[in-house]
Design a protein around this motif. Structure first.
Motif, PDB file in Angstrom:
ATOM      1  N   ALA A 217       0.791  -1.268  -0.019  1.00  0.00           N
ATOM      2  CA  ALA A 217      -0.074   0.098  -0.104  1.00  0.00           C
ATOM      3  C   ALA A 217       0.906   1.033   0.030  1.00  0.00           C
ATOM      4  O   ALA A 217       0.515   2.196  -0.619  1.00  0.00           O
TER       5      ALA A 217
ATOM      6  N   LYS B 299      -2.161  -5.991   6.446  1.00  0.00           N
ATOM      7  CA  LYS B 299      -2.544  -5.891   7.456  1.00  0.00           C
ATOM      8  C   LYS B 299      -3.756  -7.085   7.911  1.00  0.00           C
ATOM      9  O   LYS B 299      -3.789  -7.534   8.968  1.00  0.00           O
TER      10      LYS B 299
ATOM     11  N   ASP C  77      -6.762   6.207   2.877  1.00  0.00           N
ATOM     12  CA  ASP C  77      -5.814   5.028   3.211  1.00  0.00           C
ATOM     13  C   ASP C  77      -6.834   4.251   4.133  1.00  0.00           C
ATOM     14  O   ASP C  77      -7.005   4.303   5.322  1.00  0.00           O
TER      15      ASP C  77
HETATM   16  C1  LIG Z   1       1.054  -0.390   7.284  1.00  0.00           C
HETATM   17  C2  LIG Z   1       0.556   0.832   6.591  1.00  0.00           C
HETATM   18  C3  LIG Z   1       0.391   1.095   5.337  1.00  0.00           C
HETATM   19  C4  LIG Z   1       1.371   0.233   4.402  1.00  0.00           C
HETATM   20  O1  LIG Z   1       1.057  -1.139   4.387  1.00  0.00           O
HETATM   21  P1  LIG Z   1       1.991  -2.043   3.083  1.00  0.00           P
HETATM   22  O2  LIG Z   1       0.905  -2.603   2.231  1.00  0.00           O
HETATM   23  O3  LIG Z   1       2.934  -2.983   4.016  1.00  0.00           O
HETATM   24  O4  LIG Z   1       2.821  -0.964   2.399  1.00  0.00           O
HETATM   25  C5  LIG Z   1      -0.203   2.117   4.616  1.00  0.00           C
HETATM   26  N1  LIG Z   1      -0.966   3.008   5.393  1.00  0.00           N
HETATM   27  C6  LIG Z   1      -0.917   2.864   6.862  1.00  0.00           C
HETATM   28  C7  LIG Z   1      -1.581   3.794   7.442  1.00  0.00           C
HETATM   29  C8  LIG Z   1      -0.299   1.699   7.454  1.00  0.00           C
HETATM   30  O5  LIG Z   1      -0.119   1.462   8.646  1.00  0.00           O
END
Ligand SMILES: *Cc1c(COP(=O)(O)O)cnc(C)c1O
Length: 418
Positions: free
Chosen positions: A120, A258, A223
């Motif tokens: 992400a 996550k 997000d």
């Molecule tokens: C962990 C996290 C991400 C990034 O996740 P990845 O897919 O591992 O890059 C993005 N935004 C928030 C708020 C996060 O806590």
């Protein structure tokens, strides 16, 4: 036991930044290393010297990726599905992702509105690169996720940090948003459930923010990476679906990290208007080629398979959340809002400033965390990393046993402060 060398990222010193042979760009010299990753490196160093560290700094689930997901990756490798995929990701995976938004949130969405990235974080970077540049402003409510501000600065745009307070549950108010929106605002970044505060906006609160944004020309980057980790009566909302006209100006970010304990697989996605998704895919095609093929097959299995594993992890996080909140509530020197999402508690330690904790006079959240690590062997991330000095982020992505023992130590440290 021999100490293993540990790479610990650090901001470049001025002399390093203008090294004689290869000079480092202005952009790269200005970038801060991710504070959560730095915290992880510190704990590894201590651990390497034989100390048991209570690591509450993790920004990732401590569970293993469910076996059926790993199995799908192994199958993909065995079947030779180990080549480049389309830059925007496999069609089947994008169909599955779009289907989830249609089914769960009623978003009108097809695979052409979906792009898969290497996490992400990468999807956010692509979205910012495709929309922002010098002269633009990006509104970021604080406390914010560590990377937002640096990612915005890397595009040449200016992050506009807007403070929220614990008194209103770390929520951006529509009135405050209205004040900071300007003709230069390109994007408003929202993160609900929020890392680090655990705040989950209600649907009506988000509608009120949407109403204000719709009066401007700004777009939204929402997000929603913690969409599956909400507790009590909190509900996840897909911002783009809140009112008509919003999907045309919203880029939704989420991913597998996550939800399925897949942080190391680097699988994230963006959903948005077709034109912007195409622009992002063009950027990605030049810069990363495509996301990992194996990771994409694993993510396909994650989405297609039983969601039982997600619920099991969520319940465990919930039990830990209640445990940590109970313990923190008994400490008079700290204040916090009970998180309703994600897996962090963000608590105010400023009442301890000027006092002696473990023999050191504490001046700020970084110093508090340093004392907690050095003396209590508890690793946490200072609020300054999230644009909120005075606070500390405790991640409950750790076993209940470790949380109990670590909180005993923390309690001792705080109660002995004088
Ligand atoms: C962990 C996290 C991400 C990034 O996740 P990845 O897919 O591992 O890059 C993005 N935004 C928030 C708020 C996060 O806590």
């Amino acid at each position: 036991m021999e100490a293993t060398p540990v790479a610990s990222p650090a901001k470049l010193s001025p002399s390093e930044a203008e090294g004689p042979l290869i000079s480092i760009s202005k952009m790269a010299s200005a970038v801060q290393p991710s504070a959560t990753m730095v915290a992880g490196a510190k704990a590894r160093q201590l651990r390497a010297s034989g100390v048991h560290v209570f690591d509450f700094s993790l920004g990732e689930p401590d569970f293993s990726t469910p076996p059926h997901i790993c199995e799908a990756a192994i199958q993909a490798m065995r079947q030779g599905l180990t080549h480049y995929t389309p830059a925007e990701g496999l069609l089947e995976l994008r169909v599955a992702i779009a289907g989830r938004y249609v089914g769960r949130y009623g978003l009108e969405c097809g695979p052409e509105q979906v792009m898969v990235s290497n996490g992400a974080k990468h999807a956010i970077h692509n979205a910012l690169t495709a929309t922002c540049g010098p002269g633009d402003e990006v509104i970021i409510p604080t406390p914010y996720w560590v990377s937002y501000s640096d990612l915005v600065e890397m595009t040449g745009a200016r992050p506009v940090l807007v403070e929220t307070s614990r008194e209103n549950g770390f929520r951006l108010s529509p009135a405050r948003l209205g004040e900071v929106l300007s003709s230069r605002t390109r994007l408003v970044m929202l993160n609900s459930p929020c890392n680090p505060t655990g705040t989950v906006y209600s649907r009506s609160e988000l509608v009120a923010l949407a109403d204000v944004i719709m009066e401007s020309r700004a777009a939204i980057l929402s997000d929603e990476i913690y969409e599956n980790l909400v507790y009590d009566d909190a509900e996840s909302t897909c911002f783009a679906t809140l009112r008509s006209g919003l999907a045309e100006r919203t880029i939704t970010i989420s991913g597998a990290s996550k939800t399925y304990a897949m942080t190391g697989w680097r699988m994230g996605w963006a959903v948005g208007p077709q034109a912007i998704i195409r622009a992002m895919a063009n950027v990605q095609s030049q810069q990363a080629g495509c996301p990992s093929s194996i990771g994409q097959y694993a993510t396909l299995a994650a989405l297609a398979g039983s969601q039982e594993c997600v619920e099991r992890m969520r319940r465990e996080f919930d039990a830990r959340r209640l445990l940590v909140c109970d313990r923190l509530r008994s400490l008079r020197a700290v204040r916090f809002c009970e998180p309703r999402g994600a897996f962090y508690v963000f608590f105010d330690v400023s009442a301890l400033f000027g006092k002696r904790v473990a023999g050191q006079v504490i001046a700020d959240s970084a110093q508090f965390c340093q004392a907690a690590l050095e003396v209590g062997h508890i690793n946490m991330v200072p609020g300054s990393a999230f644009g909120a000095e005075g606070y500390v982020r405790l991640s409950f992505a750790a076993s209940r046993e470790n949380l109990e023992a670590g909180l005993d130590r923390l309690t001792e440290l705080i109660e002995d402060a004088s």
